[in-house]
Design an enzyme around this catalytic site. Structure first.
Site, PDB file in Angstrom:
ATOM      1  N   CYS A  76     -11.042  11.309  -2.918  1.00  0.00           N
ATOM      2  CA  CYS A  76     -10.458   9.998  -3.219  1.00  0.00           C
ATOM      3  C   CYS A  76     -10.586   9.647  -4.695  1.00  0.00           C
ATOM      4  O   CYS A  76      -9.618   9.264  -5.346  1.00  0.00           O
ATOM      5  CB  CYS A  76     -11.120   8.921  -2.364  1.00  0.00           C
ATOM      6  SG  CYS A  76     -10.544   7.253  -2.739  1.00  0.00           S
ATOM      7  N   CYS A  81      -6.826   9.015  -3.787  1.00  0.00           N
ATOM      8  CA  CYS A  81      -6.428   7.601  -3.837  1.00  0.00           C
ATOM      9  C   CYS A  81      -6.390   7.015  -5.245  1.00  0.00           C
ATOM     10  O   CYS A  81      -5.422   6.345  -5.620  1.00  0.00           O
ATOM     11  CB  CYS A  81      -7.386   6.750  -3.006  1.00  0.00           C
ATOM     12  SG  CYS A  81      -8.007   7.505  -1.516  1.00  0.00           S
ATOM     13  N   LYS A  84      -3.883   8.747  -7.760  1.00  0.00           N
ATOM     14  CA  LYS A  84      -2.566   8.546  -7.148  1.00  0.00           C
ATOM     15  C   LYS A  84      -2.047   7.130  -7.357  1.00  0.00           C
ATOM     16  O   LYS A  84      -0.909   6.902  -7.762  1.00  0.00           O
ATOM     17  CB  LYS A  84      -2.663   8.896  -5.655  1.00  0.00           C
ATOM     18  CG  LYS A  84      -1.419   8.680  -4.812  1.00  0.00           C
ATOM     19  CD  LYS A  84      -1.321   7.287  -4.204  1.00  0.00           C
ATOM     20  CE  LYS A  84      -2.476   6.913  -3.324  1.00  0.00           C
ATOM     21  NZ  LYS A  84      -2.524   7.605  -2.049  1.00  0.00           N
ATOM     22  N   TYR A 218       2.377  12.244   3.599  1.00  0.00           N
ATOM     23  CA  TYR A 218       2.284  11.121   2.673  1.00  0.00           C
ATOM     24  C   TYR A 218       1.872  11.594   1.285  1.00  0.00           C
ATOM     25  O   TYR A 218       2.300  11.039   0.278  1.00  0.00           O
ATOM     26  CB  TYR A 218       1.338  10.037   3.216  1.00  0.00           C
ATOM     27  CG  TYR A 218      -0.131  10.387   3.224  1.00  0.00           C
ATOM     28  CD1 TYR A 218      -0.930  10.123   2.125  1.00  0.00           C
ATOM     29  CD2 TYR A 218      -0.714  10.967   4.337  1.00  0.00           C
ATOM     30  CE1 TYR A 218      -2.280  10.438   2.129  1.00  0.00           C
ATOM     31  CE2 TYR A 218      -2.056  11.289   4.346  1.00  0.00           C
ATOM     32  CZ  TYR A 218      -2.837  11.017   3.244  1.00  0.00           C
ATOM     33  OH  TYR A 218      -4.165  11.341   3.238  1.00  0.00           O
ATOM     34  N   GLU A 222       4.202  10.646  -1.833  1.00  0.00           N
ATOM     35  CA  GLU A 222       3.596   9.835  -2.890  1.00  0.00           C
ATOM     36  C   GLU A 222       3.691  10.535  -4.243  1.00  0.00           C
ATOM     37  O   GLU A 222       4.048   9.925  -5.259  1.00  0.00           O
ATOM     38  CB  GLU A 222       2.140   9.521  -2.546  1.00  0.00           C
ATOM     39  CG  GLU A 222       1.985   8.527  -1.414  1.00  0.00           C
ATOM     40  CD  GLU A 222       0.541   8.299  -1.003  1.00  0.00           C
ATOM     41  OE1 GLU A 222       0.263   7.237  -0.408  1.00  0.00           O
ATOM     42  OE2 GLU A 222      -0.317   9.176  -1.264  1.00  0.00           O
ATOM     43  N   HIS A 487       5.173 -19.404   1.004  1.00  0.00           N
ATOM     44  CA  HIS A 487       6.546 -19.284   0.510  1.00  0.00           C
ATOM     45  C   HIS A 487       6.588 -19.396  -1.010  1.00  0.00           C
ATOM     46  O   HIS A 487       5.881 -20.218  -1.592  1.00  0.00           O
ATOM     47  CB  HIS A 487       7.403 -20.404   1.128  1.00  0.00           C
ATOM     48  CG  HIS A 487       8.851 -20.294   0.814  1.00  0.00           C
ATOM     49  ND1 HIS A 487       9.643 -19.290   1.325  1.00  0.00           N
ATOM     50  CD2 HIS A 487       9.657 -21.066   0.021  1.00  0.00           C
ATOM     51  CE1 HIS A 487      10.872 -19.451   0.883  1.00  0.00           C
ATOM     52  NE2 HIS A 487      10.900 -20.524   0.086  1.00  0.00           N
ATOM     53  N   GLU A 492       5.421 -13.566   4.351  1.00  0.00           N
ATOM     54  CA  GLU A 492       5.758 -14.677   5.248  1.00  0.00           C
ATOM     55  C   GLU A 492       6.824 -14.296   6.268  1.00  0.00           C
ATOM     56  O   GLU A 492       6.918 -14.910   7.343  1.00  0.00           O
ATOM     57  CB  GLU A 492       6.240 -15.893   4.452  1.00  0.00           C
ATOM     58  CG  GLU A 492       7.623 -15.746   3.853  1.00  0.00           C
ATOM     59  CD  GLU A 492       8.167 -17.049   3.275  1.00  0.00           C
ATOM     60  OE1 GLU A 492       8.026 -18.094   3.935  1.00  0.00           O
ATOM     61  OE2 GLU A 492       8.740 -16.996   2.172  1.00  0.00           O
TER      62      GLU A 492
END
Length: 512
Positions: A76, A81, A84, A218, A222, A487, A492
């Site tokens: 990671c 992670c 990346k 993934y 990515e 909002h 939302e």
């Protein structure tokens, strides 16, 4: 109580609380030896030390086939992670610069990206994390050994240094958290000699140039996404489907957006060989699996992202009788992370049927440490773990895919609420929002418990993280509707979703 402070027990002051711990070491050098210094192993070792156990961590990075190596912290931190996400951010900034002109920013001259500047900044940040991890271990009095660890028996670990020096450590308990490394295809000539993996891409000193990414995980998408985003001519070669294991409708939206974004796709294609030409370019030969036609093209780099293999082979587990899954090579573990051999535990990417996700490994490691120290009996809950794919259009999800929900509950047993929406930020920039979509998969009967939640759009990880809390509380569709949205945000839209797939009505959101 004074008597308890003598002999086998002692008081420790931890985070302003007095915690009673037992000195378990006895005839062993350590209470706990952790083999593997990734995120999970470090979390486990630090937690155990903080609870009064005597702990050692062994970590050693075998250089990749290309000779890439890195420091403490595991996949990671070094090749996953962290780099990346930073390179993904670099790509997003490139898109933001284009949007900025529509918002009135006067940007003179051509805008271009410099790989070297980005790579140096990312690599320097990673090195700072490597140093930080070493300091943390020292501060928490965890003994760190930069050695390759293997198990001699259920209480003994052998450490081997780069220079060949052996160190023997004994421990009451041993935890294996060595994770995994990228696979190379073994049946494709030139794959290893001329190819890279995710172990290399983040540490390149110069631009990879025109790149072929082989795979549709993934990791593949990515990497292809940020390469396209920083200006590389990028092609993804897909044998069958993209994002296997994820909701396939969402996977289709992700790859559709990537194609519109500029990433090329070679669908239903299988690589046959990689040859290095006299010019230095790599010629890749592949076959279209539908037509059988052979095709060729040249690239500057070939990145293999065809899966990962657990780092179990050199641990000596077979001699100890530790049960492995013969197909995956991973360690078979129980709900408490125990292996088939007493006193040997495993978790993280190396554990069978465990999510290959950093946060789950960290949490599982901390909980295991607490159990081994006698402070808790709590087990890791692997259900409904949220995750996000950091492709150009991010995809966040938690819970079941629509396919899995239908398989478990039947097509008539689920209700799928969905909506296509347009982020406000896309309007002035005149960006296409065709793939911005969300869906909530629910039980059809009763309170309509939410089984899965899926979202493609900006900041998908930030959106999904909050809704993941609801899964831990048994969220239902009515709970979602009772939640007042913020909002104007993309998140939302999840609180307003009301069109079902079953109805066949247009799911496009219009107005507020």
């Amino acid at each position: 109580m004074a008597a308890l402070c003598r002999g086998r027990y002692r008081w420790k002051r931890i985070n302003c609380f007095h915690v009673l711990t037992r000195n378990l070491t006895g005839k062993y050098d350590f209470d706990l030896v952790v083999v593997g210094g990734g995120s999970g192993g470090l979390a486990c070792s630090k937690e155990a030390a903080q609870l009064g156990l005597k702990v050692a961590v062994l970590d050693y990075v075998e250089p990749s086939a290309k000779g890439t190596k890195w420091g403490l912290g595991g996949t990671c931190v070094n090749v996953g992670c962290i780099p990346k996400k930073l390179m993904h951010q670099a790509a997003l900034l490139g898109t933001a610069v284009k949007d900025a002109k529509k918002y009135g920013w006067q940007i003179s001259g051509p805008v271009c990206h410099d790989w070297v500047t980005m790579a140096e900044a990312v690599q320097n940040h990673v090195r700072s994390l490597n140093w930080g991890h070493r300091v943390q271990l020292q501060d928490k009095k965890v003994k760190y050994l930069n050695m390759n660890g293997s198990l001699l028996d259920q209480h003994t670990v052998k450490g081997l240094s780069k220079a060949g020096k052996e160190t023997i450590l004994t421990a009451r308990n041993i935890v294996v958290t060595t994770g995994g490394r990228p696979r190379y295809p073994t049946n494709i000539p030139g794959a290893v000699e001329h190819g890279l993996t995710s172990d290399d891409i983040f540490w390149l000193k110069k631009s990879p140039g025109k790149t072929l990414v082989v795979g549709a995980s993934y990791v593949a998408l990515e990497c292809a996404g940020f390469l396209t985003g920083v200006g590389m001519d990028t092609t993804v070669m897909v044998r069958s489907i993209a994002l296997r294991g994820f909701d396939q409708q969402m996977a289709g939206l992700v790859t559709d957006y990537m194609e519109a974004y500029g990433t090329k796709f070679a669908w239903r294609s299988v690589p046959k060989r990689v040859d290095k030409l006299s010019s230095g370019a790599l010629q890749v030969t592949w076959v279209d699996s539908l037509t059988g036609n052979e095709q060729k093209d040249t690239f500057d780099s070939v990145l293999w992202a065809v899966g990962r293999a657990p780092e179990t082979k050199a641990l000596g587990l077979d001699k100890l009788g530790v049960q492995l899954n013969k197909q995956t090579g991973k360690i078979v573990v129980g709900a408490d992370e125990s292996s088939s051999v007493p006193n040997i535990y495993a978790f993280g990417d190396i554990g069978e049927d465990r999510p290959e996700l950093t946060p789950t490994a960290i949490k599982a490691g901390k909980l295991l440490a607490r159990r081994l120290a006698g402070h808790s009996t709590e087990l890791m809950n692997y259900d409904n773990v949220a995750t996000t794919v950091f492709t150009p259009l991010e995809y966040g999800c938690v819970g079941l895919s629509e396919e899995e929900a239908e398989m478990r509950h039947g097509k008539d047993g689920i209700e799928v609420y969905h909506a296509f929406y347009k982020p406000l930020e896309f309007t002035v920039a005149e960006r296409d929002a065709s793939q911005c979509y969300l869906k909530v998969v629910c039980e059809r009967a009763g309170d309509q418990k939410i089984l899965g939640l899926h979202f493609t759009g900006p900041n998908a990880g930030e959106v999904t993280q909050g809704f993941a809390l609801g899964f831990q509380c048994g969220a239902t569709y009515s709970h979602l509707l009772q939640t007042v949205g913020i909002h104007p945000t993309c998140a939302e839209e999840l609180t307003k979703v009301h069109i079902t797939k079953r109805s066949g009505l247009d799911a496009m959101v219009t107005g507020c």
